[in-house]
Design an enzyme around this catalytic site. Structure first.
Site, PDB file in Angstrom:
ATOM      1  N   ASN A 134      40.488  37.607  33.557  1.00 11.36           N
ATOM      2  CA  ASN A 134      41.468  38.583  34.068  1.00 11.36           C
ATOM      3  C   ASN A 134      42.625  37.885  34.785  1.00 11.36           C
ATOM      4  O   ASN A 134      43.441  38.530  35.429  1.00 11.36           O
ATOM      5  CB  ASN A 134      40.793  39.618  34.979  1.00 11.36           C
ATOM      6  CG  ASN A 134      40.280  38.994  36.267  1.00 11.36           C
ATOM      7  OD1 ASN A 134      40.352  37.772  36.448  1.00 11.36           O
ATOM      8  ND2 ASN A 134      39.785  39.816  37.170  1.00 11.36           N
ATOM      9  N   GLY A 177      39.848  29.741  33.455  1.00 11.98           N
ATOM     10  CA  GLY A 177      39.716  29.075  34.761  1.00 11.98           C
ATOM     11  C   GLY A 177      39.618  27.582  34.586  1.00 11.98           C
ATOM     12  O   GLY A 177      39.689  27.054  33.465  1.00 11.98           O
ATOM     13  N   ALA A 205      26.728  30.639  36.068  1.00 17.94           N
ATOM     14  CA  ALA A 205      27.152  29.645  37.057  1.00 17.94           C
ATOM     15  C   ALA A 205      26.809  30.080  38.467  1.00 17.94           C
ATOM     16  O   ALA A 205      27.202  31.156  38.915  1.00 17.94           O
ATOM     17  CB  ALA A 205      28.653  29.433  36.953  1.00 17.94           C
ATOM     18  N   GLY A 219      42.219  32.237  37.238  1.00 19.95           N
ATOM     19  CA  GLY A 219      42.521  31.430  36.051  1.00 19.95           C
ATOM     20  C   GLY A 219      43.992  31.604  35.701  1.00 19.95           C
ATOM     21  O   GLY A 219      44.704  32.396  36.331  1.00 19.95           O
ATOM     22  N   TYR A 259      29.439  34.718  49.879  1.00 18.59           N
ATOM     23  CA  TYR A 259      29.557  34.062  48.568  1.00 18.59           C
ATOM     24  C   TYR A 259      28.191  33.519  48.145  1.00 18.59           C
ATOM     25  O   TYR A 259      27.715  33.776  47.030  1.00 18.59           O
ATOM     26  CB  TYR A 259      30.591  32.943  48.657  1.00 18.59           C
ATOM     27  CG  TYR A 259      30.791  32.166  47.382  1.00 18.59           C
ATOM     28  CD1 TYR A 259      31.069  32.819  46.181  1.00 18.59           C
ATOM     29  CD2 TYR A 259      30.721  30.776  47.378  1.00 18.59           C
ATOM     30  CE1 TYR A 259      31.262  32.093  45.010  1.00 18.59           C
ATOM     31  CE2 TYR A 259      30.915  30.045  46.215  1.00 18.59           C
ATOM     32  CZ  TYR A 259      31.183  30.712  45.032  1.00 18.59           C
ATOM     33  OH  TYR A 259      31.370  29.996  43.886  1.00 18.59           O
TER      34      TYR A 259
END
Ligand code: UDP
Length: 333
Positions: A32, A10, A117, A36, A149
């Site tokens: 995956n 990413g 993160a 990214g 989110y």
């Protein structure tokens, strides 16, 4: 040291991998390729210190092996970008919660250091500017998809901190504030790459809402430096730490600035939130980090000026466009 970076292909992951390889560390990337891309790590692939796996964060067996073979885990794999989140809320919640759970569970066996993160989105609609790590999180209702989110990331934070408190797994939680730079794609709605691309194409620059909402943009090089410094100090363990730049600009001001820096003839258009995202979309009006804690722990704070960031993104996108033009005409010599 051997670092496992989930989401390593990413935008932030690839920049972090680059820096760690540069200083001689071993890096294992897991990605995956949902957001990214191989393009992001093409220049690193020849390094003998690099290993990469194109697989899912939910592959329990593989995660167990990769965590076991690593000294430190940097968990960046997540569903990101407001557009993606509004469009695919199930995937957002499942990826973010299951992925973190999987990593922490694997790391717990041998108490490996995990940096996970999180995001400034967790501050939600709070108006207590600047956002401090110990402040209240003010999220909107569950009927508004955007907040899923923030809620999923808040749950990740609780989970990580609980693994530290209950199982003594050393964790560091970082909250990234609008991180920008080369290799970030505008495909998932991020504002800066979109504006710069629109300006370079002399198309309209699409400002969502009235443009009075503001953000602070942090150069990815600063973000990566902060992450590495946090990983290198015991003082960061068990802490939640903001990583961002404090230079604030309205989105309308950003559109204007991008236009000026690129010398573009673009017009600025205003698109209602309903059209840009979904009916009833709620934005965050201001988002400014307090970086005192980061500075106290690491002696470092992000300072790259916005103008420099815009110029770097613009030259990256110009080069990319020139490269694809050469590919189209077959003139790659
Ligand atoms: N935005 C915009 N035009 C775009 C993309 C985003 O005006 O093409 C606005 C968006 O509504 C938000 C801000 O820019 O107010 C930052 O959006 P982004 O998705 O980059 O990050 P966010 O801060 O929302 O996580």
């Amino acid at each position: 040291m051997r670092y496992l970076i989930t989401g390593g292909a990413g935008f932030i992951g690839s920049h972090l991998a680059e820096k760690l390889l540069e200083r001689g560390d071993q890096v294992v990337l897991l990605d995956n390729l949902s957001t990214g891309s191989m393009e992001n790590i093409r220049h690193l692939k020849s390094s003998p210190q690099l290993e990469y796996h194109l697989d899912s964060i939910e592959n329990r067996q593989l995660i167990a092996e990769l965590v076991d073979e690593s000294d430190v885990i940097v968990h960046l794999a997540a569903a990101v970008g407001v557009r993606l989140i509004v469009e695919s809320p199930v995937r957002t919640i499942e990826t973010n919660v299951n992925g973190t759970q999987m990593i922490l569970e694997a790391a717990a066996k041998k108490r490996k250091l995990v940096l996970t993160a999180s995001t400034s989105e967790v501050y939600g609609k709070s108006t207590q500017i600047p956002f401090r790590e110990e402040s209240d999180l003010v999220l909107g209702p569950t009927t508004k998809g955007r907040w899923s989110y923030a809620a999923s990331k808040a749950l990740d934070e609780f989970l990580a901190l609980s693994y530290w408190k209950e199982k003594k797994v050393p964790v560091i939680v970082v909250r990234f504030f609008n991180t920008v730079g080369p290799r970030q794609t505008g495909r998932y709605g991020m504002v800066l790459p979109n504006f710069v691309k629109q300006a370079l194409d002399n198309g309209t620059i699409d400002v969502y809402g009235d443009g009075k909402q503001s953000r602070c943009f942090c150069d990815v090089r600063d973000t990566v430096q902060a992450v590495i410094k946090l990983l290198d100090t015991e003082r960061a363990i068990g802490e939640v730490i903001n990583i961002g730049n404090t230079e604030e600009i309205t989105i309308e001001g950003l559109a204007q600035r991008v236009k000026e820096r690129t010398g573009s003839a673009s017009k600025i258009a205003y698109i209602p939130y309903d059209k840009a995202y979904e009916p009833g979309f709620e934005d965050m009006m201001r988002r400014v980090p307090c970086v005192e804690k980061l500075e106290a722990i690491t002696g470092f704070r992000p300072r790259t000026p916005l103008n420099e960031i815009i110029d770097r993104v613009a030259s990256y996108l110009r080069e990319k466009a020139a490269l694809s033009a050469r590919v189209v005409t077959g003139n790659l010599a």
